[in-house]
Design an enzyme around this catalytic site. Sequence first.
Site, PDB file in Angstrom:
ATOM      1  N   SER A  31       0.845  -1.198   0.000  1.00  0.00           N
ATOM      2  CA  SER A  31       0.000   0.000   0.000  1.00  0.00           C
ATOM      3  C   SER A  31       0.876   1.242   0.000  1.00  0.00           C
ATOM      4  O   SER A  31       1.915   1.278   0.675  1.00  0.00           O
ATOM      5  CB  SER A  31      -0.880   0.019   1.246  1.00  0.00           C
ATOM      6  OG  SER A  31      -1.541   1.270   1.333  1.00  0.00           O
ATOM      7  N   TYR A  70      -1.413  -0.920  10.024  1.00  0.00           N
ATOM      8  CA  TYR A  70      -1.681  -1.318   8.631  1.00  0.00           C
ATOM      9  C   TYR A  70      -0.487  -0.945   7.746  1.00  0.00           C
ATOM     10  O   TYR A  70      -0.018  -1.760   6.946  1.00  0.00           O
ATOM     11  CB  TYR A  70      -2.967  -0.641   8.145  1.00  0.00           C
ATOM     12  CG  TYR A  70      -3.267  -0.879   6.683  1.00  0.00           C
ATOM     13  CD1 TYR A  70      -3.750  -2.108   6.237  1.00  0.00           C
ATOM     14  CD2 TYR A  70      -3.056   0.125   5.732  1.00  0.00           C
ATOM     15  CE1 TYR A  70      -4.020  -2.322   4.880  1.00  0.00           C
ATOM     16  CE2 TYR A  70      -3.327  -0.083   4.392  1.00  0.00           C
ATOM     17  CZ  TYR A  70      -3.808  -1.309   3.963  1.00  0.00           C
ATOM     18  OH  TYR A  70      -4.068  -1.522   2.636  1.00  0.00           O
TER      19      TYR A  70
HETATM   20  N1  LIG Z   1      -8.562  -0.534  -1.665  1.00  0.00           N
HETATM   21  C1  LIG Z   1      -7.445   0.169  -1.785  1.00  0.00           C
HETATM   22  O1  LIG Z   1      -7.434   1.317  -2.277  1.00  0.00           O
HETATM   23  C2  LIG Z   1      -6.140  -0.436  -1.350  1.00  0.00           C
HETATM   24  C3  LIG Z   1      -5.029   0.409  -1.238  1.00  0.00           C
HETATM   25  C4  LIG Z   1      -3.811  -0.134  -0.901  1.00  0.00           C
HETATM   26  C5  LIG Z   1      -3.701  -1.484  -0.693  1.00  0.00           C
HETATM   27  N2  LIG Z   1      -4.792  -2.288  -0.788  1.00  0.00           N
HETATM   28  C6  LIG Z   1      -4.627  -3.725  -0.576  1.00  0.00           C
HETATM   29  O2  LIG Z   1      -5.301  -4.425  -1.616  1.00  0.00           O
HETATM   30  C7  LIG Z   1      -5.848  -5.642  -1.087  1.00  0.00           C
HETATM   31  C8  LIG Z   1      -7.345  -5.700  -1.342  1.00  0.00           C
HETATM   32  O3  LIG Z   1      -7.951  -4.572  -0.756  1.00  0.00           O
HETATM   33  P1  LIG Z   1      -9.525  -4.313  -0.848  1.00  0.00           P
HETATM   34  O4  LIG Z   1      -9.709  -2.857  -0.634  1.00  0.00           O
HETATM   35  O5  LIG Z   1     -10.068  -4.931  -2.069  1.00  0.00           O
HETATM   36  O6  LIG Z   1     -10.046  -5.109   0.446  1.00  0.00           O
HETATM   37  P2  LIG Z   1     -11.558  -5.489   0.853  1.00  0.00           P
HETATM   38  O7  LIG Z   1     -12.523  -4.746   0.003  1.00  0.00           O
HETATM   39  O8  LIG Z   1     -11.656  -5.329   2.326  1.00  0.00           O
HETATM   40  O9  LIG Z   1     -11.656  -7.044   0.476  1.00  0.00           O
HETATM   41  C9  LIG Z   1     -10.873  -7.930   1.199  1.00  0.00           C
HETATM   42  C10 LIG Z   1     -11.070  -9.328   0.664  1.00  0.00           C
HETATM   43  O10 LIG Z   1     -10.209 -10.172   1.441  1.00  0.00           O
HETATM   44  C11 LIG Z   1     -11.017 -11.105   2.189  1.00  0.00           C
HETATM   45  N3  LIG Z   1     -10.418 -11.211   3.520  1.00  0.00           N
HETATM   46  C12 LIG Z   1     -10.286 -10.260   4.447  1.00  0.00           C
HETATM   47  N4  LIG Z   1      -9.638 -10.759   5.515  1.00  0.00           N
HETATM   48  C13 LIG Z   1      -9.356 -12.055   5.217  1.00  0.00           C
HETATM   49  C14 LIG Z   1      -8.709 -13.095   5.919  1.00  0.00           C
HETATM   50  N5  LIG Z   1      -8.214 -12.918   7.136  1.00  0.00           N
HETATM   51  N6  LIG Z   1      -8.594 -14.303   5.297  1.00  0.00           N
HETATM   52  C15 LIG Z   1      -9.102 -14.512   4.065  1.00  0.00           C
HETATM   53  N7  LIG Z   1      -9.734 -13.566   3.373  1.00  0.00           N
HETATM   54  C16 LIG Z   1      -9.853 -12.348   3.952  1.00  0.00           C
HETATM   55  C17 LIG Z   1     -12.426 -10.573   2.178  1.00  0.00           C
HETATM   56  O11 LIG Z   1     -13.321 -11.665   2.224  1.00  0.00           O
HETATM   57  P3  LIG Z   1     -14.445 -11.786   3.389  1.00  0.00           P
HETATM   58  O12 LIG Z   1     -15.465 -10.776   3.075  1.00  0.00           O
HETATM   59  O13 LIG Z   1     -14.931 -13.197   3.264  1.00  0.00           O
HETATM   60  O14 LIG Z   1     -13.728 -11.510   4.677  1.00  0.00           O
HETATM   61  C18 LIG Z   1     -12.463  -9.868   0.819  1.00  0.00           C
HETATM   62  O15 LIG Z   1     -12.725 -10.785  -0.209  1.00  0.00           O
HETATM   63  C19 LIG Z   1      -5.469  -5.669   0.393  1.00  0.00           C
HETATM   64  O16 LIG Z   1      -4.263  -6.384   0.558  1.00  0.00           O
HETATM   65  C20 LIG Z   1      -5.238  -4.209   0.716  1.00  0.00           C
HETATM   66  O17 LIG Z   1      -4.358  -4.027   1.815  1.00  0.00           O
HETATM   67  C21 LIG Z   1      -6.026  -1.787  -1.093  1.00  0.00           C
END
Ligand SMILES: NC(=O)c1ccc[n+]([C@@H]2O[C@H](COP(=O)([O-])OP(=O)(O)OC[C@H]3O[C@@H](n4cnc5c(N)ncnc54)[C@H](OP(=O)(O)O)[C@@H]3O)[C@@H](O)[C@H]2O)c1
Length: 262
Positions: A150, A163
């Site tokens: 991130s 985080y």
């Molecule tokens: N969104 C952004 O702008 C952003 C920015 C920087 C980095 N990131 C990184 O990109 C990745 C995806 O982010 P996102 O925003 O798409 O996240 P999100 O919307 O919160 O989705 C997270 C996904 O991971 C699953 N999950 C969460 N905790 C888990 C666990 N302990 N074990 C297995 N599955 C788990 C969730 O499934 P359930 O619903 O079943 O829990 C969901 O499918 C992450 O690594 C995040 O740190 C995102």
Amino acid sequence: MDVNREIRTNLEGQTVIVTGGTRGIGLGIVRVLARAGANLVVTGRKAARLEALAEALTAQGTPFRTLVADVARRETSAEVARVALEAFGAIDGLVANAQSYRPVTALADVTESDFDLVLETGPKGTLWLMQAVLPTMQARGRGRIVTMGSAMGQTAAPGYGPYSAAKEAVRSLTRTAAREWGRFGITVNCVCPASVAHRMPVMEEGSDRAKAFAQMYADHPLGRDGDPEDDIAPVVAFLLSDASQYLTGQTLMVDGGGIMRA
Ligand SMILES: NC(=O)c1ccc[n+]([C@@H]2O[C@H](COP(=O)([O-])OP(=O)(O)OC[C@H]3O[C@@H](n4cnc5c(N)ncnc54)[C@H](OP(=O)(O)O)[C@@H]3O)[C@@H](O)[C@H]2O)c1
């Protein structure tokens, strides 16, 4: 012309594990990889979300397995690799996308359980999966691992201490794995995405939240949020393909240039 040299981004018949593939960026990645012809093994915590995804993948004829697996639990990583190998006979790629979050908390108030959760689901969960897929990738002399960092890890942001630290640990593990496993034909790269809208509650036009969101992109080179499917997933697909075979240990900022205004 050798046609095969022109289609190096093809993932037809390749088996890819995507953790946290039921919503947000992970779901976008799953959709794009399905269209690229990959066999998919998708994990998440909530069975209902996996069931909804399974219906969609079945309808479009994508070979897949889904399983409930909390990345924080080390033993589930071995199970995920076992399911992939049993179903498809090989593992070509791993997208270690899942990460659990804690509410925004000032550093002075961070608890041990806050910190444990992001470390266990971020760097530790990522490492356990990387270890689980290593033997088969090493034996076949080829593998593609994509991790998720991130920008916040690099710039820091008030309230996101654990985080940010967890995501920087993921990037560090990415570089170590790239160095240790490169000779086995395995590349390991990190994507720092920006795709915020799906993490926000529905925003009413003109609301404070909507204004804050618009302001966030005012000085942003591309001036808009990233879309999981159109903006983030194609870069992940590239990192899983042969087109990226000479790229390893790197972080790609897939954020519309947002890091430059930090
Ligand atoms: N969104 C952004 O702008 C952003 C920015 C920087 C980095 N990131 C990184 O990109 C990745 C995806 O982010 P996102 O925003 O798409 O996240 P999100 O919307 O919160 O989705 C997270 C996904 O991971 C699953 N999950 C969460 N905790 C888990 C666990 N302990 N074990 C297995 N599955 C788990 C969730 O499934 P359930 O619903 O079943 O829990 C969901 O499918 C992450 O690594 C995040 O740190 C995102």
